[in-house]
Write a protein that holds these residues in place. Structure first.
Motif, PDB file in Angstrom:
ATOM      1  N   UNK A 231      18.278 -24.447  35.667  1.00 28.30           N
ATOM      2  CA  UNK A 231      19.680 -24.503  36.044  1.00 28.30           C
ATOM      3  C   UNK A 231      20.425 -23.531  35.141  1.00 28.30           C
ATOM      4  N   UNK A 232      21.249 -22.669  35.748  1.00 28.95           N
ATOM      5  CA  UNK A 232      21.974 -21.635  35.023  1.00 28.95           C
ATOM      6  C   UNK A 232      23.479 -21.851  35.170  1.00 28.95           C
ATOM      7  N   UNK A 233      24.186 -21.690  34.048  1.00 23.63           N
ATOM      8  CA  UNK A 233      25.641 -21.919  34.038  1.00 23.63           C
ATOM      9  C   UNK A 233      26.337 -20.809  33.264  1.00 23.63           C
ATOM     10  N   UNK A 234      27.636 -20.698  33.522  1.00 24.56           N
ATOM     11  CA  UNK A 234      28.487 -19.835  32.701  1.00 24.56           C
ATOM     12  C   UNK A 234      29.789 -20.572  32.412  1.00 24.56           C
ATOM     13  N   UNK A 235      30.190 -20.530  31.154  1.00 20.17           N
ATOM     14  CA  UNK A 235      31.498 -21.048  30.761  1.00 20.17           C
ATOM     15  C   UNK A 235      32.463 -19.888  30.548  1.00 20.17           C
ATOM     16  N   UNK A 236      31.919 -18.773  30.020  1.00 22.77           N
ATOM     17  CA  UNK A 236      32.714 -17.563  29.858  1.00 22.77           C
ATOM     18  C   UNK A 236      32.875 -16.862  31.206  1.00 22.77           C
ATOM     19  N   UNK A 237      33.899 -16.038  31.292  1.00 21.99           N
ATOM     20  CA  UNK A 237      34.170 -15.307  32.532  1.00 21.99           C
ATOM     21  C   UNK A 237      33.332 -14.020  32.546  1.00 21.99           C
ATOM     22  N   UNK A 394      14.056 -34.609  29.366  1.00 26.09           N
ATOM     23  CA  UNK A 394      13.705 -33.720  30.465  1.00 26.09           C
ATOM     24  C   UNK A 394      14.702 -33.727  31.597  1.00 26.09           C
ATOM     25  N   UNK A 395      15.935 -34.183  31.332  1.00 25.64           N
ATOM     26  CA  UNK A 395      16.942 -34.308  32.381  1.00 25.64           C
ATOM     27  C   UNK A 395      17.859 -33.087  32.403  1.00 25.64           C
ATOM     28  N   UNK A 396      17.849 -32.360  33.505  1.00 25.89           N
ATOM     29  CA  UNK A 396      18.776 -31.257  33.678  1.00 25.89           C
ATOM     30  C   UNK A 396      20.212 -31.786  33.723  1.00 25.89           C
ATOM     31  N   UNK A 397      21.220 -30.934  33.475  1.00 25.84           N
ATOM     32  CA  UNK A 397      22.607 -31.398  33.595  1.00 25.84           C
ATOM     33  C   UNK A 397      22.902 -32.103  34.914  1.00 25.84           C
ATOM     34  N   UNK A 398      22.344 -31.590  36.021  1.00 31.23           N
ATOM     35  CA  UNK A 398      22.573 -32.254  37.314  1.00 31.23           C
ATOM     36  C   UNK A 398      21.951 -33.641  37.340  1.00 31.23           C
ATOM     37  N   UNK A 399      20.829 -33.820  36.654  1.00 32.52           N
ATOM     38  CA  UNK A 399      20.159 -35.123  36.589  1.00 32.52           C
ATOM     39  C   UNK A 399      20.845 -36.061  35.604  1.00 32.52           C
ATOM     40  N   UNK A 400      21.687 -35.475  34.726  1.00 38.86           N
ATOM     41  CA  UNK A 400      22.499 -36.292  33.821  1.00 38.86           C
ATOM     42  C   UNK A 400      23.815 -36.704  34.488  1.00 38.86           C
ATOM     43  N   UNK A 401      23.970 -36.329  35.761  1.00 41.16           N
ATOM     44  CA  UNK A 401      25.135 -36.681  36.580  1.00 41.16           C
ATOM     45  C   UNK A 401      26.442 -36.129  36.003  1.00 41.16           C
ATOM     46  N   UNK A 402      26.375 -34.962  35.388  1.00 38.62           N
ATOM     47  CA  UNK A 402      27.587 -34.337  34.868  1.00 38.62           C
ATOM     48  C   UNK A 402      28.414 -33.789  36.031  1.00 38.62           C
ATOM     49  N   UNK A 403      29.721 -33.998  36.012  1.00 40.03           N
ATOM     50  CA  UNK A 403      30.551 -33.631  37.175  1.00 40.03           C
ATOM     51  C   UNK A 403      30.572 -32.134  37.477  1.00 40.03           C
ATOM     52  N   UNK A 404      30.292 -31.292  36.489  1.00 40.04           N
ATOM     53  CA  UNK A 404      30.323 -29.840  36.711  1.00 40.04           C
ATOM     54  C   UNK A 404      28.955 -29.256  37.061  1.00 40.04           C
ATOM     55  N   UNK A 405      27.928 -30.100  36.993  1.00 46.18           N
ATOM     56  CA  UNK A 405      26.559 -29.601  37.144  1.00 46.18           C
ATOM     57  C   UNK A 405      26.189 -29.381  38.607  1.00 46.18           C
ATOM     58  N   UNK A 406      25.237 -28.469  38.810  1.00 47.91           N
ATOM     59  CA  UNK A 406      24.747 -28.150  40.148  1.00 47.91           C
ATOM     60  C   UNK A 406      23.231 -28.020  40.091  1.00 47.91           C
ATOM     61  N   UNK A 407      22.553 -28.719  40.970  1.00 51.63           N
ATOM     62  CA  UNK A 407      21.095 -28.745  40.960  1.00 51.63           C
ATOM     63  C   UNK A 407      20.513 -27.351  41.170  1.00 51.63           C
ATOM     64  N   UNK A 408      19.511 -27.023  40.352  1.00 52.80           N
ATOM     65  CA  UNK A 408      18.823 -25.742  40.476  1.00 52.80           C
ATOM     66  C   UNK A 408      17.632 -25.839  41.398  1.00 52.80           C
ATOM     67  N   UNK A 409      16.567 -25.143  41.047  1.00 48.67           N
ATOM     68  CA  UNK A 409      15.394 -25.157  41.902  1.00 48.67           C
ATOM     69  C   UNK A 409      14.136 -24.841  41.136  1.00 48.67           C
ATOM     70  N   UNK A 410      13.087 -24.480  41.872  1.00 40.14           N
ATOM     71  CA  UNK A 410      11.763 -24.273  41.307  1.00 40.14           C
ATOM     72  C   UNK A 410      11.181 -22.957  41.830  1.00 40.14           C
ATOM     73  N   UNK A 411      10.402 -22.288  40.979  1.00 44.12           N
ATOM     74  CA  UNK A 411       9.731 -21.052  41.392  1.00 44.12           C
ATOM     75  C   UNK A 411       8.366 -20.979  40.725  1.00 44.12           C
ATOM     76  N   UNK A 412       7.454 -20.275  41.375  1.00 42.33           N
ATOM     77  CA  UNK A 412       6.119 -20.046  40.828  1.00 42.33           C
ATOM     78  C   UNK A 412       5.962 -18.560  40.509  1.00 42.33           C
TER      79      UNK A 412
END
Length: 428
Positions: A231-237, A394-412
């Motif tokens: 999961x990738x985020x930005x706080x800075x612009x 092992x809980x991503x921000x989205x799995x921690x139910x944070x209101x700003x979080x957005x579920x990511x994904x998986x890649x091989x």
């Protein structure tokens, strides 16, 4: 030049760049020059202010160093006099500069990361096969003898199987950091992959170190990446990401957890934690000690026994350039990090974007802006606690139910072929 023990000293060096981190290279080369090991022959920069300041700071006139405004002109005029060239320039320029040096049969000390474009790395590796003396990539902590000792003990099976490796890297960066250049914090520039981020650039040493612990084909081995969740985020612009959460597996280690951010108020210790069947290893290779660095390593055995290992490094960049100098003269048989050794890192960095598919902007209501000395620092609320929850549970921000979080994904690993397409999509 004089011959010493069948080796030629001083080794003649050129440095491409006179501003930014290139100044650290100039400082280290001057230190080695005072010891008679190297001689700076030439340097260059496109910016007049960098030329003036570095000319004065490092006494380039007194040292008879040739100055150029263009690195091609420098290579064309000085190639016959150079034993190797240091390239501490913006990451997206590394490949073309490396190619021009190798084309002229000049070995290269290339600052980390080599590139963050996986396909470009493969091309650089192919080019490097044409030269006898191989390129070294400046992932500086690989030189630490304490790191080698622990790796050898892992390889011997003393600690049992490596089950999990974690790293938390909170490094505050002010707004000026993201304005330091036109490529800072960007995914792309001039239609070229950049991917400047806390993960791929500032703290890339530690990501590379984690893959070093995973490798099982000898001391100098890095483990291929198999699967990545992110999961990738930005706080800075900015265009890129300043906050990264990654779960990954390699060929030999199933559970790797990395939480890295620049959107924080306090720096955390840079501790690489290796969990084995029989012991936990906490390796801090970047502890500050006066003007240098200290290694602090603790081994906590399951039976209650504890070991402490320490080591000091006055200037680790100088040590690394010195090591490459010894490689060039034949004293060392192998560089510390070959271009091919960085393939797992460059793939992992690429796959965090392929997996996440997006970078989520954190709303202003969940960040705090701190003003200090005319600059500002953007801080995600509770970021240290959020990072700790990810590392420990092992809980991503989205799995921690944070209101700003957005579920990511998986890649091989096979999905790295999609990197360019996805970066262009995210950049839109």
């Amino acid at each position: 030049m004089k011959k010493m023990n069948n080796n030629i000293f001083p080794v003649k060096i050129g440095i491409i760049g006179m501003g930014g981190f290139a100044r650290a290279h100039h400082s280290s080369v001057l230190e080695l020059e005072k010891k008679g090991k190297v001689k700076l022959i030439c340097t260059c920069d496109v910016f007049e202010e960098n030329i003036k300041s570095t000319w004065q700071q490092f006494f380039l006139h007194d040292r008879n160093v040739k100055i150029f405004r263009n690195y091609i002109d420098m290579l064309d005029e000085c190639s016959n006099d150079l034993d190797f060239v240091c390239i501490p320039t913006p990451v997206h320029l590394h490949a073309e500069m490396h190619q021009q040096c190798i084309k002229r049969s000049i070995p290269v000390y290339l600052e980390k990361p080599p590139t963050l474009d996986y396909q470009q790395l493969l091309e650089m590796m192919e080019i490097d096969r044409t030269i006898e003396k191989k390129t070294n990539v400046g992932f500086n902590f690989i030189i630490q003898k304490e790191r080698h000792q622990i790796k050898q003990r892992i390889l011997s099976g003393e600690f049992g199987k490596v089950k999990k490796i974690t790293f938390t890297g909170l490094w505050p960066r002010y707004a000026s950091y993201f304005k330091r250049s036109n490529w800072a914090g960007r995914l792309m520039l001039d239609n070229r992959i950049v991917l400047d981020s806390c993960f791929g650039n500032a703290l890339s040493h530690f990501v590379h170190n984690i893959l070093f612990w995973c490798g099982k084909q000898g001391i100098f081995s890095w483990d291929p990446v198999v699967k990545v969740e992110s999961e990738l985020y930005r706080a800075n612009k900015i265009q890129g990401t300043d906050t990264v959460f990654v779960r990954a597996s390699t060929k030999n280690v199933e559970d790797i957890r990395i939480a890295i951010t620049h959107a924080c108020s306090e720096k955390t210790p840079d501790i690489e934690k290796i969990y084995c069947e029989k012991a936990k290893i906490f390796f801090e290779g970047n502890a500050r000690c006066g003007d240098g660095l200290q290694v602090n390593c603790s081994i906590l055995w399951n039976n209650g026994k504890e070991e402490k290992i320490k080591g000091n490094y006055q200037n680790i960049l100088t040590d690394n350039i010195d090591y490459y100098t010894d490689y060039i003269t034949g004293t060392k048989e192998r560089v510390l990090t070959l271009l091919s050794d960085t393939e797992p890192f460059v793939m992992l960095n690429g796959l965090i974007y392929v997996a996440a598919q997006k970078i989520t902007q954190i709303p202003d209501s969940f960040i705090n802006i701190v003003s200090e000395s005319g600059d500002t620092l953007t801080v995600i609320n509770d970021i240290q606690k959020i990072s700790e929850n990810f590392i420990e549970k092992g809980l991503f921000p989205s799995e921690q139910k944070l209101p700003w979080a957005s579920k990511g994904g998986c890649a091989f690993n096979r999905d790295i072929k999609d990197l360019h397409q996805i970066i262009k999509k995210i950049s839109e």
